[in-house]
Motif scaffolding. Structure first.
Motif, PDB file in Angstrom:
ATOM      1  N   ARG A 204       0.841  -1.199   0.000  1.00  0.00           N
ATOM      2  CA  ARG A 204       0.000   0.000   0.000  1.00  0.00           C
ATOM      3  C   ARG A 204       0.875   1.248   0.000  1.00  0.00           C
ATOM      4  NH1 ARG A 204      -2.508  -0.337   4.657  1.00  0.00           N
ATOM      5  NH2 ARG A 204      -1.710   1.523   5.686  1.00  0.00           N
ATOM      6  N   LEU A 205       0.467   2.240  -0.767  1.00  0.00           N
ATOM      7  CA  LEU A 205       1.235   3.467  -0.907  1.00  0.00           C
ATOM      8  C   LEU A 205       0.368   4.676  -0.592  1.00  0.00           C
ATOM      9  CD1 LEU A 205       3.868   4.874  -1.915  1.00  0.00           C
ATOM     10  CD2 LEU A 205       2.853   4.848  -4.205  1.00  0.00           C
ATOM     11  N   GLU A 206       0.881   5.577   0.273  1.00  0.00           N
ATOM     12  CA  GLU A 206       0.216   6.837   0.587  1.00  0.00           C
ATOM     13  C   GLU A 206       1.207   7.966   0.325  1.00  0.00           C
ATOM     14  OE1 GLU A 206      -2.923   7.008   1.709  1.00  0.00           O
ATOM     15  OE2 GLU A 206      -3.304   4.899   2.190  1.00  0.00           O
ATOM     16  N   ILE A 207       0.775   8.999  -0.397  1.00  0.00           N
ATOM     17  CA  ILE A 207       1.640  10.137  -0.701  1.00  0.00           C
ATOM     18  C   ILE A 207       0.944  11.424  -0.289  1.00  0.00           C
ATOM     19  CG2 ILE A 207       2.923  11.373  -2.493  1.00  0.00           C
ATOM     20  CD1 ILE A 207       2.733   8.857  -4.216  1.00  0.00           C
ATOM     21  N   ALA A 233       0.427  11.084 -10.528  1.00  0.00           N
ATOM     22  CA  ALA A 233      -0.521  10.008 -10.831  1.00  0.00           C
ATOM     23  C   ALA A 233      -0.234   9.358 -12.179  1.00  0.00           C
ATOM     24  CB  ALA A 233      -1.950  10.548 -10.807  1.00  0.00           C
ATOM     25  N   VAL A 234       0.188  10.166 -13.156  1.00  0.00           N
ATOM     26  CA  VAL A 234       0.397   9.641 -14.507  1.00  0.00           C
ATOM     27  C   VAL A 234       1.829   9.144 -14.721  1.00  0.00           C
ATOM     28  CG1 VAL A 234       0.421  10.254 -16.961  1.00  0.00           C
ATOM     29  CG2 VAL A 234      -1.429  11.064 -15.490  1.00  0.00           C
ATOM     30  N   LEU A 252       1.834   0.100 -10.358  1.00  0.00           N
ATOM     31  CA  LEU A 252       1.238   0.989  -9.370  1.00  0.00           C
ATOM     32  C   LEU A 252      -0.104   1.466  -9.905  1.00  0.00           C
ATOM     33  CD1 LEU A 252       1.031   2.993  -7.001  1.00  0.00           C
ATOM     34  CD2 LEU A 252       2.631   4.487  -8.232  1.00  0.00           C
ATOM     35  N   THR A 253      -1.154   1.260  -9.108  1.00  0.00           N
ATOM     36  CA  THR A 253      -2.501   1.687  -9.504  1.00  0.00           C
ATOM     37  C   THR A 253      -3.104   2.522  -8.382  1.00  0.00           C
ATOM     38  OG1 THR A 253      -2.785  -0.362 -10.774  1.00  0.00           O
ATOM     39  CG2 THR A 253      -4.767   0.922 -10.292  1.00  0.00           C
ATOM     40  N   TRP A 254      -3.636   3.690  -8.761  1.00  0.00           N
ATOM     41  CA  TRP A 254      -4.188   4.603  -7.765  1.00  0.00           C
ATOM     42  C   TRP A 254      -5.645   4.274  -7.449  1.00  0.00           C
ATOM     43  CZ3 TRP A 254      -0.280   6.912  -5.779  1.00  0.00           C
ATOM     44  CH2 TRP A 254       0.823   7.272  -6.571  1.00  0.00           C
ATOM     45  N   GLY A 255      -6.000   4.453  -6.188  1.00  0.00           N
ATOM     46  CA  GLY A 255      -7.379   4.282  -5.777  1.00  0.00           C
ATOM     47  C   GLY A 255      -8.005   5.552  -5.240  1.00  0.00           C
ATOM     48  N   ARG A 256      -7.147   6.577  -4.952  1.00  0.00           N
ATOM     49  CA  ARG A 256      -7.665   7.819  -4.369  1.00  0.00           C
ATOM     50  C   ARG A 256      -6.747   8.980  -4.681  1.00  0.00           C
ATOM     51  NH1 ARG A 256      -7.174  10.843   0.567  1.00  0.00           N
ATOM     52  NH2 ARG A 256      -5.380   9.540   1.094  1.00  0.00           N
ATOM     53  N   ILE A 257      -7.310  10.096  -5.131  1.00  0.00           N
ATOM     54  CA  ILE A 257      -6.598  11.358  -5.282  1.00  0.00           C
ATOM     55  C   ILE A 257      -7.500  12.449  -4.724  1.00  0.00           C
ATOM     56  CG2 ILE A 257      -5.540  13.003  -6.866  1.00  0.00           C
ATOM     57  CD1 ILE A 257      -5.113  10.765  -8.837  1.00  0.00           C
ATOM     58  N   ALA A 262     -11.759  24.816  -4.029  1.00  0.00           N
ATOM     59  CA  ALA A 262     -12.408  25.876  -4.794  1.00  0.00           C
ATOM     60  C   ALA A 262     -11.793  25.955  -6.187  1.00  0.00           C
ATOM     61  CB  ALA A 262     -12.256  27.212  -4.082  1.00  0.00           C
ATOM     62  N   PRO A 263     -12.557  26.354  -7.193  1.00  0.00           N
ATOM     63  CA  PRO A 263     -12.052  26.364  -8.566  1.00  0.00           C
ATOM     64  C   PRO A 263     -11.002  27.430  -8.835  1.00  0.00           C
ATOM     65  CG  PRO A 263     -14.271  27.302  -8.476  1.00  0.00           C
ATOM     66  CD  PRO A 263     -13.984  26.723  -7.130  1.00  0.00           C
ATOM     67  N   ASN A 264     -10.929  28.468  -7.992  1.00  0.00           N
ATOM     68  CA  ASN A 264      -9.971  29.543  -8.247  1.00  0.00           C
ATOM     69  C   ASN A 264      -8.864  29.626  -7.200  1.00  0.00           C
ATOM     70  OD1 ASN A 264     -11.628  30.372  -6.180  1.00  0.00           O
ATOM     71  ND2 ASN A 264     -11.808  32.503  -6.895  1.00  0.00           N
ATOM     72  N   VAL A 265      -8.668  28.538  -6.456  1.00  0.00           N
ATOM     73  CA  VAL A 265      -7.633  28.491  -5.422  1.00  0.00           C
ATOM     74  C   VAL A 265      -6.718  27.292  -5.671  1.00  0.00           C
ATOM     75  CG1 VAL A 265      -7.142  28.268  -2.964  1.00  0.00           C
ATOM     76  CG2 VAL A 265      -9.142  29.569  -3.729  1.00  0.00           C
ATOM     77  N   ILE A 266      -5.421  27.567  -5.809  1.00  0.00           N
ATOM     78  CA  ILE A 266      -4.449  26.473  -5.903  1.00  0.00           C
ATOM     79  C   ILE A 266      -4.183  25.978  -4.483  1.00  0.00           C
ATOM     80  CG2 ILE A 266      -2.070  25.884  -6.475  1.00  0.00           C
ATOM     81  CD1 ILE A 266      -2.226  27.948  -8.733  1.00  0.00           C
ATOM     82  N   PRO A 267      -4.434  24.710  -4.206  1.00  0.00           N
ATOM     83  CA  PRO A 267      -4.335  24.206  -2.829  1.00  0.00           C
ATOM     84  C   PRO A 267      -2.889  24.078  -2.360  1.00  0.00           C
ATOM     85  CG  PRO A 267      -4.795  22.408  -4.325  1.00  0.00           C
ATOM     86  CD  PRO A 267      -4.875  23.661  -5.149  1.00  0.00           C
ATOM     87  N   GLN A 268      -2.761  23.917  -1.053  1.00  0.00           N
ATOM     88  CA  GLN A 268      -1.443  23.736  -0.434  1.00  0.00           C
ATOM     89  C   GLN A 268      -1.142  22.273  -0.116  1.00  0.00           C
ATOM     90  OE1 GLN A 268      -0.947  26.320   2.968  1.00  0.00           O
ATOM     91  NE2 GLN A 268      -1.926  28.050   1.942  1.00  0.00           N
ATOM     92  N   HIS A 269      -2.126  21.412  -0.325  1.00  0.00           N
ATOM     93  CA  HIS A 269      -1.941  20.011   0.084  1.00  0.00           C
ATOM     94  C   HIS A 269      -2.689  19.098  -0.888  1.00  0.00           C
ATOM     95  CE1 HIS A 269      -1.171  16.723   2.927  1.00  0.00           C
ATOM     96  NE2 HIS A 269      -2.437  16.354   2.774  1.00  0.00           N
ATOM     97  N   ALA A 270      -2.088  17.970  -1.196  1.00  0.00           N
ATOM     98  CA  ALA A 270      -2.718  16.947  -2.040  1.00  0.00           C
ATOM     99  C   ALA A 270      -2.343  15.569  -1.508  1.00  0.00           C
ATOM    100  CB  ALA A 270      -2.268  17.089  -3.492  1.00  0.00           C
ATOM    101  N   GLU A 271      -3.223  14.612  -1.723  1.00  0.00           N
ATOM    102  CA  GLU A 271      -2.968  13.240  -1.267  1.00  0.00           C
ATOM    103  C   GLU A 271      -3.310  12.253  -2.367  1.00  0.00           C
ATOM    104  OE1 GLU A 271      -5.163  12.509   2.283  1.00  0.00           O
ATOM    105  OE2 GLU A 271      -4.017  13.949   3.496  1.00  0.00           O
ATOM    106  N   LEU A 272      -2.492  11.221  -2.462  1.00  0.00           N
ATOM    107  CA  LEU A 272      -2.749  10.114  -3.376  1.00  0.00           C
ATOM    108  C   LEU A 272      -2.522   8.813  -2.614  1.00  0.00           C
ATOM    109  CD1 LEU A 272      -0.745  12.366  -4.983  1.00  0.00           C
ATOM    110  CD2 LEU A 272      -1.460  10.959  -6.926  1.00  0.00           C
TER     111      LEU A 272
END
Length: 411
Positions: A204-207, A233-234, A252-257, A262-272
Motif C-alpha cells: 500500500r502506498l500513501e503520498i 498520478a500519470v 502501481l494503480t491509484w485508488g484515491r486522489i 475551490a475552482p480559483n484556489v491552488i491548494p497547499q496540500h494533495a494526497e494520493l
C-alpha cells in the motif's frame, strides 16, 4: 484400486464424502455468515459461530490471542505432541468494507457497507465442513494423520492477519498447509491449479504533496499542486514500469486522489493512495526504493514536497510443486481429470503467502461460477455471490487430501 491411482477414482472410493444433510447445514452456515459480515480483527460473531459448531462435534478449538480466529486440531488429544507433522487447512474469515448490492438474494448482508464479497464465508464453511467430516472419521478410527484447522482473521488488512496467527503458533508442528480461494471465472465443480507463483505481491502506498498555494490567476508564484498531483498520478506508474524487467509485472494503480476545495484556489496540500503489485519476488523486494525514487523525481520537478508512506504488504503466494500435485491427485480422485484446469498468476494479493515462507503448501482456486452463467460476478464487487455446490467440492477435496497426504507424512 490404490488411493494413489492417477486414472481418477470415483468419489466413494475415498472416505470423506459429504452427506446431503451436512451439505444443507453448511449452506445454512455460510448464508448466516454472509448475512453478518465482519471486518478484519472484528470477527467476534464469526469466531463464536465456528467455535460453537466445532465444540458440538467434540473438538477443542482455541481462539487466537488477538481475540478473533481460531485453531483446532483433529486427531490429537489436548496437549499431545504430534508424532508426524500436521496437515493444516486454512480459511480466512473477514469481510470487506463495501455495500452488498445484490437485489435478488434472501441472504444478502444485513450490515450496512459490509459484505462477504471475496468469498471468505465460503472458505470458512469449507474448512469447517472438512473439519466436521474428518472429526467423524477420526471417531471411527479412520483418520490416517492429525489435521489442523486454521481460521484466520484479517486477511484483508495489510500486512495480513497471517502474521498474527504465526506469532500465536498457528504453524507449530505443521508440515504442510493448504488453502482454497473462490474464483468466479472457474465453473463450480472444478478447481484451478498452478505450480509456482499464483498470486502477486501487494503493498500500500500513501503520498502527501505540499507547497505554497495561491490564486489560479498566478500559478507561477505557487507550487501548482493540482498539476503536481496529476503528474505524479500519470508519470510515476510509467517510470517504475521501466525500471525493472517488464516480466516482473511491477504495477502501481491509484485508488484515491484528493486535493483542493475551490475552482480559483491552488491548494497547499494533495494526497494520493494506491497499491503496488508485483509478479516477481525479487522485484518486490526492490519495489520500495524504486517507487520512492520515482515519486521524488516527479514531485521535485514540480516544486512539491513529498511525504511517502510505503506499507509493506504481502509477498506472492508460491505454490510448492508437491503440494500442488497433492491437490491435483485429490481432485482427480473425487471428480475426475476434467475437474482440474490450469490457472494463471493473478495480480491479487493474499497473506497465505506468509505461511509458505515457513512451510510448503499450496492454494487452489475453487470454482464458484454457476454453470451456464455468462455474467462473471467478480471478487471485491458488491454483487459477488457463489454457487454453493462449491462448498461440497471444497470439503471433499480437503478430506481427500487428508488421506492422500498420509503416505507422505514426514516423521
Amino acid at each position: 484400486m490404490s488411493l494413489e491411482s492417477e486414472a481418477g477414482l470415483p468419489g466413494d472410493v475415498l472416505p470423506g464424502v459429504l452427506s446431503e444433510s451436512l451439505h444443507a447445514e453448511l449452506v445454512a452456515f455460510r448464508r448466516d455468515l454472509h448475512m453478518h459480515p465482519e471486518l478484519g480483527n472484528q470477527e467476534f460473531r464469526t469466531t463464536a459461530a465456528i467455535k460453537e459448531r466445532l465444540e458440538q462435534a467434540g473438538l477443542k478449538p482455541r481462539v487466537l490471542s488477538t481475540g478473533t480466529g481460531l485453531v483446532c486440531d483433529i486427531g490429537l488429544a489436548e496437549g499431545e505432541r504430534p508424532s508426524v507433522p500436521l496437515l493444516a487447512l486454512r480459511a480466512d474469515i473477514d469481510a470487506l468494507p463495501i455495500p452488498d448490492t445484490k437485489t435478488d438474494c434472501s441472504y444478502r448482508s444485513t450490515v450496512p457497507d459490509r459484505a462477504h464479497a471475496c468469498g471468505h464465508d465460503v472458505h470458512t464453511t469449507v474448512v469447517l465442513g472438512a473439519g466436521l467430516v474428518l472429526a467423524d472419521l477420526h471417531a471411527k478410527g479412520l483418520l490416517p494423520r492429525p489435521v489442523r484447522l486454521l481460521f484466520q482473521p484479517a486477511e484483508e488488512v495489510l500486512p495480513g492477519g497471517a502474521l498474527d496467527a504465526l506469532e500465536d503458533g498457528a504453524l507449530a508442528g505443521v508440515g504442510r498447509i493448504l488453502a482454497l480461494h473462490c474464483d468466479p471465472r472457474v465453473e463450480a465443480g472444478k478447481v484451478g491449479l498452478r505450480h509456482g507463483p499464483i498470486t502477486s505481491a501487494c503493498d500500500r502506498l500513501e503520498i502527501a504533496l505540499d507547497g505554497p498555494g495561491g490564486h489560479t490567476a498566478r500559478p507561477h508564484l505557487t507550487t501548482d499542486l493540482v498539476t503536481a498531483a496529476a503528474r505524479v498520478a500519470v508519470d510515476v506508474p510509467a517510470l517504475i514500469a521501466r525500471r525493472v524487467d517488464t516480466r516482473a509485472g511491477l504495477a502501481l494503480t491509484w485508488g484515491r486522489i484528493e486535493t483542493g476545495h475551490a475552482p480559483n484556489v491552488i491548494p497547499q496540500h494533495a494526497e494520493l493512495s494506491g497499491t503496488v503489485r508485483c509478479l516477481d519476488l525479487e522485484a518486490w523486494r526492490q519495489a520500495p526504493d524504486i517507487v520512492h525514487a520515482a515519486i521524488d523525481e516527479v514531485a521535485t520537478l514540480h516544486r512539491a514536497k513529498s511525504e511517502i508512506t510505503y506499507v509493506r504488504g504481502v509477498p506472492p503466494v508460491v505454490n510448492d510443486r508437491e503440494s500442488t500435485e497433492l491437490l491435483r491427485r485429490a481432485m482427480v480422485a473425487r471428480r475426475g481429470m476434467k475437474s482440474v484446469e490450469s490457472t494463471e498468476q493473478s495480480l491479487g494479493g493474499e497473506d497465505f503467502s506468509w505461511y509458505l515462507e515457513r512451510v510448503p503448501g499450496a492454494m487452489a482456486r475453487l470454482g464458484v461460477r454457476r454453470p451456464g452463467e455468462r455474467t462473471v460476478r467478480d471478487l471485491h464487487q458488491g454483487d459477488f455471490d457463489a454457487d454453493e455446490h462449491a462448498i461440497t467440492v471444497g470439503v471433499e477435496l480437503f478430506t481427500a487430501v487428508a488421506f492422500l497426504d498420509a503416505n507422505g507424512a514426514r516423521g
